[in-house]
Design an enzyme around this catalytic site. Structure first.
Site, short mmCIF file in Angstrom:
data_model
loop_
_atom_site.label_atom_id
_atom_site.label_comp_id
_atom_site.label_asym_id
_atom_site.label_seq_id
_atom_site.Cartn_x
_atom_site.Cartn_y
_atom_site.Cartn_z
N MET A 94 0.81 -1.21 0.00
CA MET A 94 0.00 0.00 0.00
C MET A 94 0.85 1.27 0.00
O MET A 94 0.80 2.09 0.91
CB MET A 94 -0.97 -0.02 1.20
CG MET A 94 -1.89 -1.23 1.21
SD MET A 94 -2.81 -1.47 -0.33
CE MET A 94 -3.95 -0.11 -0.24
N HIS A 113 -5.06 -5.19 -8.96
CA HIS A 113 -5.97 -4.13 -8.51
C HIS A 113 -7.38 -4.71 -8.45
O HIS A 113 -7.78 -5.41 -9.38
CB HIS A 113 -5.90 -2.94 -9.47
CG HIS A 113 -6.75 -1.80 -9.01
ND1 HIS A 113 -6.39 -0.99 -7.96
CD2 HIS A 113 -7.96 -1.37 -9.44
CE1 HIS A 113 -7.34 -0.09 -7.78
NE2 HIS A 113 -8.30 -0.30 -8.65
N LEU A 148 -0.77 5.81 -11.88
CA LEU A 148 -1.44 4.85 -11.01
C LEU A 148 -2.47 4.00 -11.75
O LEU A 148 -3.37 4.53 -12.41
CB LEU A 148 -2.13 5.60 -9.86
CG LEU A 148 -2.81 4.74 -8.80
CD1 LEU A 148 -1.79 3.94 -8.01
CD2 LEU A 148 -3.64 5.61 -7.87
#
EC number: 2.1.2.2
Length: 193
Positions: A94, A113, A148
């Protein structure tokens, strides 16, 4: 030998699925690959004890001890590079990684993800999918790029959103699929190396 270094921040259930697959599918013999180490940014991460019990090398690089993200990533990179990794696998790690770190492992840095990317990048994916009225959710294994959750997709699994689902119920069903597709995607990558 193609070394795999896995990064975790918590229980590491995906890490456990990968390690089990490597053992059961005999990656060392078939693919010339092995999980070499499990690293965490959290000393209390429960996955570290599980990894140690499997005889894997473990290390902790606590991110709180660094002045900035770049310093942490440089220290993490130095530790990872000791294992000469063919792949660096993010399994519930994380932390948003710096562009320099991502560039260093370009094409060798993999993440999972809990959504069908490009939908719902970032956090709170299950809540957001339910709130949007989606009929399906899922998980995506992808190569990591500097932006991201946007890297090339390696594998996806689709999970229906059922009437009455809350985030916890959906999360559990998605996670069970993650444990299947993540090891499979890694094995496919290794077979091409």
């Amino acid at each position: 030998m193609k070394n795999i270094v896995i990064l975790i921040s918590g229980a590491g259930s995906n890490m456990q699925a990968i390690v089990r697959a490597a053992q059961q599918e005999r990656w060392e013999q078939r693919l010339g690959a092995r999980v070499a180490a499990v690293l965490s940014n959290r000393p209390e991460a429960p996955g570290l004890a599980w990894a140690r019990a499997q005889g894997l090398a473990t290390e902790v690089i606590a991110h709180q001890g660094f002045a900035c993200r770049e310093d942490f990533d440089a220290a993490l990179q130095a530790r990872i590079d000791r294992y000469a990794p063919a792949l660096v696998v993010l399994a519930g790690f994380m932390r948003i990684l710096t562009p320099g770190f991502v560039a260093h492992y370009a094409g060798r840095l993999v993440n999972i993800h809990p959504s069908l990317l490009p939908a719902f990048s970032g956090l709170n994916t299950h809540e957001r999918a339910i709130a949007a009225g989606c009929k399906f959710a899922g998980a995506t294994v992808h190569l990591v790029t500097a932006e991201l959750d946007t890297g090339p997709i390696l594998e996806q699994a689709v999970v229906p959103i059922l009437p009455g689902d809350d985030a916890a119920a959906l999360c559990a069903r998605v996670l069970s699929q993650e444990h299947l597709i993540y090891p499979r995607a890694i094995a496919q990558l290794l077979s091409k190396m």
